[in-house]
Design an enzyme around this catalytic site. Structure first.
Site, short mmCIF file in Angstrom:
data_model
loop_
_atom_site.label_atom_id
_atom_site.label_comp_id
_atom_site.label_asym_id
_atom_site.label_seq_id
_atom_site.Cartn_x
_atom_site.Cartn_y
_atom_site.Cartn_z
N LYS A 1 44.52 -45.63 78.25
CA LYS A 1 44.90 -46.78 77.43
C LYS A 1 46.20 -47.40 77.94
CE LYS A 1 42.69 -45.50 73.06
NZ LYS A 1 42.91 -45.23 71.61
N TYR B 1 45.22 -31.69 65.90
CA TYR B 1 44.35 -30.56 66.24
C TYR B 1 44.85 -29.25 65.64
CZ TYR B 1 42.17 -33.84 69.39
OH TYR B 1 41.51 -34.94 69.89
#
Length: 332
Positions: A192, A295
């Site tokens: 990105k 996570y």
């Protein structure tokens, strides 16, 4: 029945031209992802359509200069009434702030009224990874229903890159023949914002890529995408998504078993095996560690186990308290 008028034609020429120039700058200078640009383009058009009705005529730069915070809130309320969710509302407000900032820099318009509007509070959505067993099944059986051996090898290689290297689907499909030329164990990935990172390739991932390259009946140019469709053009993400949808049906996996879920699985399984967050952040190409920290909420079992084994006051009662706390954190 006539088509709805183009919002850029509804707006006065100067304002419409400013929208086009703003989007061009986002694409060329900031290198926003194509999907983000498409979303911002839709947001701008919806904004101009709203202004035309809200102001009773074609909006111009002068109208934009006179906007109040209440006008922006009225637009967001309209979008909410039309069924837009909190994430869509937040993205549209981000688009309006970006556009207002552009108008402030280039045309001297005051962006404060738009900046003053608060975005809706969003609850972070936790990734939904596959189990280790299911992730292995996907990589082992990807492409099994393909009509051609080279297409089967292609689908397997893409699945390997998503789970074995943690790539986004767009990153995988942007890999060129040059990127994988030679005998290398490291892949150069453009993520990105045009940010480049180096991703190590496990032997199994490299072997899958090499198998696909040897079977590929087309010869892409040095700077052209390596992954090709059945007719030789660049492979579309939708083909990958449909292929995995058929596979998860055959394997009895949930609808959350998407290409991006393989990337989530890559990160979660690394964390479960003892990988540190900073390393996983680098491998995923996350700009912020806070994104990677999601996570840790997914891997609650590992947190409980570490607490039990490492803390001097560990014991069954302490483990139970930790487990309850982690579950409350994940639920909240």
């Amino acid at each position: 029945m006539t088509d709805a008028p183009d919002p850029l034609r509804i707006a006065a020429p100067a304002l419409a031209a400013a929208v086009v120039a703003w989007l061009t700058r986002l694409r060329v200078e900031r290198r926003l992802a194509a999907r983000t640009l498409e979303a911002y383009d839709r947001d701008a058009r919806q904004w101009l359509s709203f202004l035309a009705g809200h102001l009773g005529g074609a909006p111009d730069l002068a109208d934009h200069a006179g906007l109040r915070t209440a006008d922006v809130r009225a637009f967001l309320a309209r979008r909410r009434a039309d069924g837009a969710g909190s994430r869509t509302i937040a993205r549209q407000l981000a688009a309006l702030r970006s556009f207002a900032g552009y108008l402030e820099r280039e045309h001297g318009l005051n962006a404060a009224p738009i900046r003053a509007v608060q975005a809706p509070r969003l609850k972070p959505s936790l990734p939904r990874p596959l189990s280790v067993v299911d992730a292995r099944r996907v990589t082992e059986e990807a492409g099994e229903d393909a009509a051609e051996p080279w297409i089967a090898a292609r689908d397997a290689a893409v699945a390997m890159l998503l789970y074995g290297a943690g790539l986004r689907i767009g990153e995988a499909l942007a890999i060129t023949a040059t990127d994988v030329a030679g005998d290398t164990s490291v892949l150069r990935v453009t993520g990105k914002g045009g940010k480049v990172r180096l991703v190590p390739l496990l032997p199994a991932v490299r072997a899958s890529l090499d198998d696909y390259r040897h079977r590929l009946p087309f010869r892409p140019g040095a700077g052209e995408p390596l992954f090709r469709g059945a007719r030789g053009g660049p492979l579309s993400p939708r083909i990958v998504q449909r292929s995995l949808a058929r596979l998860r049906g055959a394997l009895g996996l949930p609808d959350t078993a998407t290409p991006h879920a393989l990337r989530h699985s890559f990160a979660t399984h690394l964390l479960s095996a003892g990988g540190d967050l900073r390393t996983i952040q680098e491998l995923l190409g996350h700009a912020s560690l806070s994104t990677t920290q999601l996570y840790t909420a997914v891997d609650a079992d590992r947190l409980i186990d570490v607490h039990r084994r490492a803390h001097p006051l560990g014991g069954e009662a302490a483990v139970a308290d930790t487990a309850a706390s982690v579950r409350r954190m994940n639920a909240g």
